[in-house]
Structures are given as C-alpha cells and as structure tokens.
Design an enzyme around this catalytic site. Sequence first.
Site, PDB file in Angstrom:
ATOM      1  N   SER A   1      20.154  10.833  -2.439  1.00 16.70           N
ATOM      2  CA  SER A   1      21.154  10.158  -3.268  1.00 16.70           C
ATOM      3  C   SER A   1      20.387   9.317  -4.279  1.00 16.70           C
ATOM      4  CB  SER A   1      22.044   9.258  -2.406  1.00 16.70           C
ATOM      5  OG  SER A   1      22.804   8.349  -3.196  1.00 16.70           O
TER       6      SER A   1
ATOM      7  N   TYR B   1      23.185   2.955   4.374  1.00 15.02           N
ATOM      8  CA  TYR B   1      23.107   4.162   3.546  1.00 15.02           C
ATOM      9  C   TYR B   1      21.861   4.120   2.662  1.00 15.02           C
ATOM     10  CZ  TYR B   1      24.903   7.961   0.574  1.00 15.02           C
ATOM     11  OH  TYR B   1      25.070   9.142  -0.091  1.00 15.02           O
TER      12      TYR B   1
END
Length: 262
Positions: free
Chosen positions: A144, A157
């Site tokens: 990401s 995350y």
Amino acid sequence: MKNYTGMNVLITGSTSGIGLAIAKVFAKKNATIIFNGFASIEEINTIQADLSRITSGRVLYHGADLTKQNEIESMIEAINQDVGGVDILINNAGIQHISPIEDFPPEKWDLVLALNLSAAFHTTRLCLSQMKEKGWGRIINVASVHGLVASMQKAAYVAAKHGIIGLTKVVALETAKQDITCNAICPGWVLTPLVEKQIQTRAEQNQQTQEQATHDLLSEKQPSLSFVDPYHIGELCVFLCSDAAQQITGVALPIDGGWTAQ
C-alpha cells in the site's frame, strides 16, 4: 509477454476487490488460478465459474484462514498435491482497523499484523523451496502507499505494510542469484469494499453525501482525484512476472495517482 499457460498462480484474499481483479487478469493469460478468501458457497461457485470461462487452466479454491499458520500450511500442501506447487505467489489478503493508538484494541492489532504481514511470511517460506527446485518463481506482495508513508489512526495497517516492504527486500536479496523475484506493489486509493466502508463512515460522521465524502477522501491524498483501477494493478502484476521484469526485484512500486510524489 510470458506465456502463463501451465503456470499456477495463488492469489490470497481474492474473492473480491483487488485480489479478484488480479485473478481475472491472470485467468485471461490462461494460468491456473488458486483463489482464496471468505465468501458464501454461492459466491465461491460464481467466482469459480466466471474464472473457468476465461482460462484454459484449472481454477481451484482454498478457504484457508490466513490468520492461522496451520491453515496456511494445509493450503500450500493441498496446492502442491493438486497442481504441483505455486509458480506465482501474490500476497494480497488484508484487513484494516482505524483508531487512535491509545484506543487501538490489542486484539485488532494482532489481527491486522497476522493477516497483512505474518500470512505473507508463511506463504513465502512455504513456496520458496519449490520455486528454487523449479528454477523460477515470482512473488508479489500487495502492500500500500501506507507501506511508504503514514496516515493517522492506522497504526497496525501502516506498521504491517511497512513490514511487508521490508520482507520483500529480504526475500529479493536471498533469491537474487536465482530466477526468482520478489516485489511489492503500493496502491493508493482503490474503490474496494474496504474503501467503500471508509467512505460510508466518513459520510456519516461528517453528514455528507457519498459524492462529497468520496471527493474529500481523494483530494486529501491522491492528486489524480481518481481511484486506481484494480485491473491496472492486475496488469502490473502480469508485467512483474514477465521476462521483461527479470531484473526488477526488491522494489516497492507505487500505483497511486501521485500520492507519494508529494
């Protein structure tokens, strides 16, 4: 581009979103697809039928819970027995939880790290020996932009995605002398079920329409003001598995509409 007929592609977290798009792109290249994720029996049957219509290879499903090491081991063992191992491993499965650090539930931290990071370690360690025996392999970790930059309230995350980029580099170094590569793809905003949920939450909290919430989400981070197309991510995966990308390894490649260029 490389001929993917006869190649076995495992995509984790591929019953929806980015993972399913990647599976469809490889299916169009006639690879054998092993898809994984949570879904109803009806949804799994539909996905299997849809993929079977567009590939000359086989389409297999494995419902391993990737937060559990023993289920990952069982999945890889089943793949080895059914189709002779994994040629292309795409670690895509992920989950998100948003909370300030002082309120972040420890069990959510453990869950996010288990699925977003530890699962990729386990699949990689279990697939590498067979790739080395075959003399060829490709590993792609769907990270990401949050593996490159941080955002508030996403401690687990961001930590996991930074971690998977580190894992990518180590695997690349350890396989540099073989025809095995390991790379990470770093998408910006993609309109997945995960992001749709974030937009809905934003709209409710700020008393906005979906359109306003979507525009605000994009304008904060992504200069293109457009979502990344999941099928473009699939095509990028195909390129990274091609002969032309043989010397691309250990990189974290953004596909983010300019997010990390700022």
